[in-house]
Motif scaffolding. Sequence first.
Motif, mmCIF file in Angstrom:
data_model
loop_
_atom_site.group_PDB
_atom_site.id
_atom_site.type_symbol
_atom_site.label_atom_id
_atom_site.label_comp_id
_atom_site.label_asym_id
_atom_site.label_seq_id
_atom_site.Cartn_x
_atom_site.Cartn_y
_atom_site.Cartn_z
ATOM 1 N N ALA A 1 15.594 6.719 14.512
ATOM 2 C CA ALA A 1 15.507 5.574 13.759
ATOM 3 C C ALA A 1 14.764 5.650 12.275
ATOM 4 C CB ALA A 1 15.116 4.182 14.378
ATOM 5 N N GLY A 2 13.694 6.691 12.147
ATOM 6 C CA GLY A 2 13.199 6.629 10.984
ATOM 7 C C GLY A 2 11.574 6.660 11.016
ATOM 8 N N ALA A 3 11.077 6.564 12.387
ATOM 9 C CA ALA A 3 9.549 6.641 12.406
ATOM 10 C C ALA A 3 9.240 8.351 12.053
ATOM 11 C CB ALA A 3 9.237 6.343 13.775
ATOM 12 N N PHE B 1 1.800 1.503 14.235
ATOM 13 C CA PHE B 1 2.129 0.153 14.709
ATOM 14 C C PHE B 1 2.310 0.401 16.408
ATOM 15 C CE2 PHE B 1 5.448 -2.623 15.827
ATOM 16 C CZ PHE B 1 5.559 -3.547 14.845
ATOM 17 N N ARG B 2 1.668 -0.631 16.922
ATOM 18 C CA ARG B 2 1.366 -0.252 18.318
ATOM 19 C C ARG B 2 2.389 -1.364 18.915
ATOM 20 N NH1 ARG B 2 -4.532 0.573 20.332
ATOM 21 N NH2 ARG B 2 -3.222 1.450 22.086
ATOM 22 N N THR B 3 3.060 -0.841 19.904
ATOM 23 C CA THR B 3 4.125 -1.552 20.667
ATOM 24 C C THR B 3 3.563 -1.714 22.193
ATOM 25 O OG1 THR B 3 5.148 0.395 21.579
ATOM 26 C CG2 THR B 3 6.050 -0.693 19.543
ATOM 27 N N LEU B 4 2.342 -1.106 22.388
ATOM 28 C CA LEU B 4 1.787 -1.157 23.618
ATOM 29 C C LEU B 4 0.269 -1.334 23.489
ATOM 30 C CD1 LEU B 4 3.791 1.716 25.222
ATOM 31 C CD2 LEU B 4 4.139 -0.902 25.848
ATOM 32 N N GLY B 5 -0.514 -1.418 24.454
ATOM 33 C CA GLY B 5 -1.898 -1.367 24.291
ATOM 34 C C GLY B 5 -2.552 -2.753 23.765
ATOM 35 N N ASP B 6 -3.570 -2.816 22.959
ATOM 36 C CA ASP B 6 -4.339 -4.018 22.649
ATOM 37 C C ASP B 6 -3.614 -4.974 21.963
ATOM 38 O OD1 ASP B 6 -6.577 -3.164 24.029
ATOM 39 O OD2 ASP B 6 -7.637 -2.625 22.102
ATOM 40 N N ALA B 7 -2.381 -4.204 21.088
ATOM 41 C CA ALA B 7 -1.518 -5.105 20.288
ATOM 42 C C ALA B 7 -0.403 -5.865 20.823
ATOM 43 C CB ALA B 7 -0.911 -4.349 19.062
ATOM 44 N N ARG C 1 4.196 10.420 3.204
ATOM 45 C CA ARG C 1 5.718 10.238 3.407
ATOM 46 C C ARG C 1 6.235 8.875 3.663
ATOM 47 N NH1 ARG C 1 5.488 14.442 1.167
ATOM 48 N NH2 ARG C 1 6.279 16.319 1.939
ATOM 49 N N GLY C 2 5.608 8.109 4.277
ATOM 50 C CA GLY C 2 6.314 6.714 4.803
ATOM 51 C C GLY C 2 7.339 7.050 5.776
ATOM 52 N N ALA C 3 8.315 5.867 5.925
ATOM 53 C CA ALA C 3 9.270 5.914 7.142
ATOM 54 C C ALA C 3 10.428 6.756 6.500
ATOM 55 C CB ALA C 3 9.363 4.757 7.330
ATOM 56 N N ALA C 4 11.134 7.145 7.284
ATOM 57 C CA ALA C 4 12.425 7.668 6.899
ATOM 58 C C ALA C 4 13.336 6.958 6.440
ATOM 59 C CB ALA C 4 12.635 9.120 7.709
ATOM 60 N N ALA C 5 13.177 5.508 7.002
ATOM 61 C CA ALA C 5 14.380 4.953 7.001
ATOM 62 C C ALA C 5 13.681 3.245 6.838
ATOM 63 C CB ALA C 5 15.271 4.854 8.054
ATOM 64 N N PRO C 6 14.123 2.443 6.016
ATOM 65 C CA PRO C 6 13.629 0.985 5.919
ATOM 66 C C PRO C 6 13.829 0.569 7.226
ATOM 67 C CG PRO C 6 15.934 1.164 4.702
ATOM 68 C CD PRO C 6 15.519 2.547 4.949
ATOM 69 N N GLY C 7 12.727 -0.557 7.525
ATOM 70 C CA GLY C 7 12.835 -1.410 8.825
ATOM 71 C C GLY C 7 12.145 -0.501 10.071
ATOM 72 N N ILE C 8 11.707 0.662 9.631
ATOM 73 C CA ILE C 8 10.774 1.228 10.820
ATOM 74 C C ILE C 8 9.560 1.595 10.292
ATOM 75 C CG2 ILE C 8 10.833 3.284 12.152
ATOM 76 C CD1 ILE C 8 13.161 1.386 12.981
ATOM 77 N N PRO C 9 8.526 1.254 11.139
ATOM 78 C CA PRO C 9 7.062 1.598 10.547
ATOM 79 C C PRO C 9 7.032 3.366 10.680
ATOM 80 C CG PRO C 9 7.037 -0.312 12.264
ATOM 81 C CD PRO C 9 8.555 0.330 12.415
ATOM 82 N N PRO C 10 6.527 3.658 9.817
ATOM 83 C CA PRO C 10 6.327 5.328 9.774
ATOM 84 C C PRO C 10 5.554 5.999 10.828
ATOM 85 C CG PRO C 10 4.799 4.330 8.046
ATOM 86 C CD PRO C 10 5.854 3.267 8.522
ATOM 87 N N ALA D 1 0.784 -1.258 -0.005
ATOM 88 C CA ALA D 1 0.139 -0.044 -0.060
ATOM 89 C C ALA D 1 0.921 1.370 0.122
ATOM 90 C CB ALA D 1 -1.002 0.053 1.125
ATOM 91 N N GLU D 2 1.988 1.273 0.711
ATOM 92 C CA GLU D 2 2.988 2.337 0.767
ATOM 93 C C GLU D 2 3.545 2.500 -0.644
ATOM 94 O OE1 GLU D 2 5.463 1.533 3.825
ATOM 95 O OE2 GLU D 2 4.185 2.360 5.600
ATOM 96 N N ALA D 3 3.706 1.450 -1.115
ATOM 97 C CA ALA D 3 4.499 1.746 -2.542
ATOM 98 C C ALA D 3 3.315 2.354 -3.622
ATOM 99 C CB ALA D 3 5.231 0.350 -3.000
ATOM 100 N N ARG D 4 2.306 1.779 -3.433
ATOM 101 C CA ARG D 4 1.196 2.373 -4.226
ATOM 102 C C ARG D 4 0.990 3.936 -4.208
ATOM 103 N NH1 ARG D 4 -1.399 -2.614 -3.372
ATOM 104 N NH2 ARG D 4 -2.661 -1.726 -1.927
ATOM 105 N N ALA D 5 0.934 4.179 -2.800
ATOM 106 C CA ALA D 5 0.842 5.583 -2.369
ATOM 107 C C ALA D 5 1.996 6.421 -2.944
ATOM 108 C CB ALA D 5 0.736 5.880 -1.051
ATOM 109 N N GLY D 6 3.376 5.974 -3.521
ATOM 110 C CA GLY D 6 4.431 6.646 -3.757
ATOM 111 C C GLY D 6 5.040 7.482 -2.658
ATOM 112 N N VAL D 7 4.971 6.649 -1.343
ATOM 113 C CA VAL D 7 5.599 7.311 -0.352
ATOM 114 C C VAL D 7 6.902 7.832 -0.484
ATOM 115 C CG1 VAL D 7 4.096 6.182 1.164
ATOM 116 C CG2 VAL D 7 6.481 5.257 0.583
ATOM 117 N N ARG D 8 7.309 9.052 -0.028
ATOM 118 C CA ARG D 8 8.677 9.736 -0.272
ATOM 119 C C ARG D 8 9.350 9.674 1.122
ATOM 120 N NH1 ARG D 8 7.292 15.060 -2.727
ATOM 121 N NH2 ARG D 8 5.573 14.886 -1.447
ATOM 122 N N SER D 9 10.686 9.636 1.020
ATOM 123 C CA SER D 9 11.346 9.751 2.303
ATOM 124 C C SER D 9 12.158 11.200 2.533
ATOM 125 C CB SER D 9 12.453 8.672 2.343
ATOM 126 O OG SER D 9 13.577 9.075 1.209
#
Length: 454
Positions: A301-303, A192-198, A154-163, A43-51
Amino acid sequence: MTRCHRRATREGGVFPDGVSRRNFLRIGGLAMGGLALPDLLRAEARAGVRSSNKSVIMIFLSGGPPHQDLVDLKPDAPVEIRGEFDPIDTNVPGIQICEHLPRLAGMMDRVALIRSMVGSEGRHAAFQCLTGHGVASQPQGGWPSLGATLSKLRGAAAPGIPPFVSLVPKMKGQFWADPGQPGFLGVAHGPFRTLGDAHDDMVLNGITVDRLHDRQSLLASVDRFRRDADGQGFMTGLDTFNQQAFDILTSSKLAQALDIEREDRRVRQRYGYGSPEPAGYGDAGPIMNEYFLTARRLVEAGARCVTVAYGRWDWHGRPHGTTFENARHHFPIFDQGITALLEDLRERGLERDVSVVVWGEFGRTPRINANGGRDHWPAVSCAMLAGGGMRTGQVIGSTNRLGEHAQDRPVQFKEVFATLYRNLGIDVDAVTLRDLTGRPQFLVDRASAIKELI
């Protein structure tokens, strides 16, 4: 997902240690509302996200902080209004804030205070602070939060990190536990939830979020998993997006960003600690300064956007403590955490790239009630802005003598959002997002960036 033995084969669709490939690739998706991570990447790729390197840390003070006790004291008001605290000078001549925020006073040149926030819907909810919109008259699917919009644009500023990452934990009051919804942009742009319900879903081969804080066991497990997968050819045949998903989930970037044990002890001590338990009487965010440190690590890191819920500021008075008793607890911890964050961003060269916004859903009543508290007051509230290349060291707007309403320069929530988007290089007069009906929607409704901050 189970903790199994190393017994599986590629033919069985199972990675080493018994983790199925399907389940593995859904780990991140569970934290994003059920969407598999490869789908998110497509989906991000289709959106043409930029960094780029621009990002936002949004700190939501759950419940509505008392503007007249925090940064807009009224020492000349009648006793039933002025409160128990005295104002102190800051390092910017002419600006005073609460005596219990001495560290913030010492770096006021790095902060812009807005004392005239207006337009609150008066609801106990983070929605307005996360979207810049009101709840009423939403397009089908709902307004996306700023984090979701940045994920889309925009997407993430770096690969490997959710935006878009949320550090909002579970709470009894779900209206305060909103991490920022994707709205009509769809779950691909959810946080991307690191806490809460996820939290309970974030299990990778026996590694839970709790264990993400255990650097040695985390890295050892991830390294072993990746080595085994590569060595046995499990990655062969995965398409680009599956490969990216694998990289996110097994690269050390996200794990390291979340692993604050890697920080220098002096840095951690500068931030302070707090408690993961819900603050106050247990239905809102914790007072947890480590979230501020984690937020800095994530944007570094790129979020693109990190949301934080901090404390319980809905202080109506006894039997849950007066406004001033609660403030004597909250203010010093917040003072330490927010100033450590601003100092840290500067020392790491991130100050101009990272915008920080601190606010709540509304202000508090000028008059102190019979229980020693202040009640809800949507008429006016305050906000703090820092970083992002903004002109800081100033106060924007004012309230009248009793702190009842904006006396001059009323500022709308959407103006703050327009400012944040501008800091991120997004032109709110030109950029639109198509809603579920295909209709283009502007990011904010007829608002411009705050000219005083540009």
